[in-house]
Design a protein around this motif. Structure first.
Motif, mmCIF file in Angstrom:
data_model
loop_
_atom_site.group_PDB
_atom_site.id
_atom_site.type_symbol
_atom_site.label_atom_id
_atom_site.label_comp_id
_atom_site.label_asym_id
_atom_site.label_seq_id
_atom_site.Cartn_x
_atom_site.Cartn_y
_atom_site.Cartn_z
ATOM 1 N N ASN A 75 16.870 44.385 -17.688
ATOM 2 C CA ASN A 75 17.316 45.479 -16.833
ATOM 3 C C ASN A 75 17.963 46.593 -17.637
ATOM 4 N N PHE A 76 18.749 46.173 -18.610
ATOM 5 C CA PHE A 76 19.406 47.177 -19.433
ATOM 6 C C PHE A 76 18.369 47.966 -20.237
ATOM 7 N N ALA A 77 17.459 47.221 -20.830
ATOM 8 C CA ALA A 77 16.409 47.875 -21.604
ATOM 9 C C ALA A 77 15.621 48.838 -20.704
ATOM 10 N N LEU A 78 15.416 48.405 -19.503
ATOM 11 C CA LEU A 78 14.658 49.203 -18.541
ATOM 12 C C LEU A 78 15.332 50.550 -18.323
ATOM 13 N N ILE A 79 16.655 50.506 -18.185
ATOM 14 C CA ILE A 79 17.368 51.757 -17.934
ATOM 15 C C ILE A 79 17.266 52.682 -19.131
ATOM 16 N N VAL A 80 17.361 52.104 -20.313
ATOM 17 C CA VAL A 80 17.232 52.930 -21.513
ATOM 18 C C VAL A 80 15.855 53.572 -21.560
ATOM 19 N N ILE A 81 14.835 52.765 -21.310
ATOM 20 C CA ILE A 81 13.472 53.297 -21.373
ATOM 21 C C ILE A 81 13.258 54.370 -20.309
ATOM 22 N N GLN A 82 13.768 54.116 -19.133
ATOM 23 C CA GLN A 82 13.575 55.086 -18.056
ATOM 24 C C GLN A 82 14.280 56.401 -18.350
ATOM 25 N N THR A 83 15.495 56.284 -18.898
ATOM 26 C CA THR A 83 16.218 57.504 -19.251
ATOM 27 C C THR A 83 15.438 58.294 -20.288
ATOM 28 N N GLU A 84 14.926 57.587 -21.287
ATOM 29 C CA GLU A 84 14.150 58.238 -22.323
ATOM 30 C C GLU A 84 12.917 58.909 -21.704
#
Lengths: 221, 216
Positions: A75-84
């Protein structure tokens, strides 16, 4: 060799960075330059946007894959990727819109010669041509058709005055020098040559800055 | 008799005013027609003046006629400029609306229900459209054109916000009932005055259309 190659050459980190990162740098550079230059710059020709589009597609797929996973780490990785992803999208969007705004403003100018047309991407060219046709049609059906035939054109240059509006190439821009070079600027009263050092930031007319930018000695900021 | 160009001037003033308005004021059909008529009259005058010379007019031999011709010529061109400027200002405005995702049907609806907010309707127009029929056509065609262009960039919402994104998620307050929307995290029911913490990309359109307000 075009400007991107030159820019890459002056970039000391060139050989160390992977393609994706370089693309992002190129995109950011193109975006900054497009937003500060008063006239439309040539469309990045080296397949930059095809690669960026692919990258965005890949990330979207990844996001979709990861969404199902409830693991907090993903989930955390997901947020980083989505922000990027959002930031990437913003860059592309803002870049395209900046170009479209310029094209809309001076459509006839950019369509008038082959050299200028070459600055547009195929899609932009189609858009500009169609848009101009729509506008002309609209003028025709609103009032122009009732005009005498010799006044119905939109691109008259008779009487020493062109109807085609062109961007103001004398607008001031900021540039950063990428290598030591002599900067020749024209002033109101007198012209001046300045010995510029690398990473100096200057303000001058776009018409003076353009050769430097095209030669890769400077970039717009 | 009014001076040549008086009417054109009025059009330009209308255009200038339009630039600063949130909505699009009513199309000046009469004025446009009058300016066009002036151009036709001037053109006819010019032809009549030139007729006796049979194409062998010498400006230095008859300076009075030459002067009249020049004034007519300039007045016609000036009127054309005025008309172009007026229409261009309005089409720019229309294009902006297309970019903001306003629909032709929305336009018609707002006009029927009186002007509110960023609508195009002119409150005093009494239900009649503030667009000329040609402008409605243009609006529709430009919408198609834009859709075609956007179709090339399916993964990037071109009409999205031009503010740089800071956070993935934002707080929004619902200003108007917008019904249910689907997000990756399930459906959200947007009822008036409620507040949500949502992904910006999901609600950009709704913010642009005035359904939601970004907080903070």
């Amino acid at each position: 060799m075009d400007i991107d190659d030159i820019l890459r050459e002056v970039d000391p980190t060139f050989h160390a960075v992977p393609q994706e990162k370089r693309d992002l740098q190129d995109l950011t550079r193109a975006w900054v330059a497009e937003r500060s230059a008063p006239e439309l710059l040539p469309w990045p020709a080296n397949g930059l946007f095809e690669r960026i589009n692919d990258a965005i597609k890949r990330q979207i797929e990844k996001v979709e894959e990861m969404t199902g996973d409830m693991d907090p780490k993903t989930n955390f990785a997901l947020i980083v990727i989505q922000t990027e992803l959002e930031r990437y999208r913003y860059l592309v969007r803002s870049f395209l819109r900046a170009r479209l705004a310029k094209i809309d403003r001076h459509a006839l100018h950019y369509l008038s010669t082959d050299a200028l047309r070459a600055r547009l991407s195929d899609v932009e060219l189609a858009y500009a041509t169609r848009h101009q046709a729509l506008l002309h049609n609209h003028y025709l059906s609103s009032f122009l058709s009732a005009f005498p035939a010799n006044l119905q054109n939109l691109n008259d240059t008779a009487g020493g005055m062109s109807m085609i509006d062109a961007p103001d190439l004398e607008t001031a821009v900021f540039i950063r020098l990428l290598k030591d070079t002599v900067v020749a600027g024209r002033g109101v009263d007198s012209d001046a040559d300045v010995d510029g050092r690398e990473s100096d930031i200057m303000i001058l007319r776009w018409s003076d800055a353009k050769p430097l930018v095209e030669a890769g000695s400077a970039e717009l900021v | 008799m009014p001076m040549y160009g008086d009417l054109g001037n009025k059009l330009v003033q209308h255009a200038k005013r339009t630039q600063n308005l949130a909505h699009l004021p009513a199309y000046q059909t009469e004025l446009v027609r009058a300016v066009t008529r002036e151009v036709r009259d001037l053109d006819r005058d010019t032809k009549n003046l030139l007729e006796p010379f049979q194409g062998s007019f010498d400006p230095s031999a008859d300076q009075a006629t030459a002067c009249t011709l020049l004034v007519n010529h300039l007045a016609m061109r000036r009127n054309k400029r005025c008309l172009l400027a007026y229409h261009r200002t309005r089409t720019d405005k229309l294009e902006e609306l297309v970019w903001n995702g306003v629909d032709v049907l929305d336009l018609a609806g707002q006009q029927a229900g009186g002007a509110n907010g960023a609508g195009v309707a002119d409150g005093g127009a009494g239900g009649s459209s503030s667009l000329s029929p040609q402008e409605e056509d243009y609006f529709r065609q430009y919408g198609d054109l834009l859709a075609a262009y956007k179709g090339q960039w399916t993964d990037i919402d071109l009409t999205g916000s031009l503010e740089p994104p800071r956070d993935l998620f934002i707080d929004v307050r619902v200003l108007k009932d917008a019904g249910e929307i689907q997000t990756e995290y399930g459906a959200i029911n947007l009822t008036k005055n409620s507040q949500f913490y949502v992904r910006q990309g999901d609600v950009d359109r709704l913010i642009a259309q005035g359904y939601l307000m970004k907080l903070g």
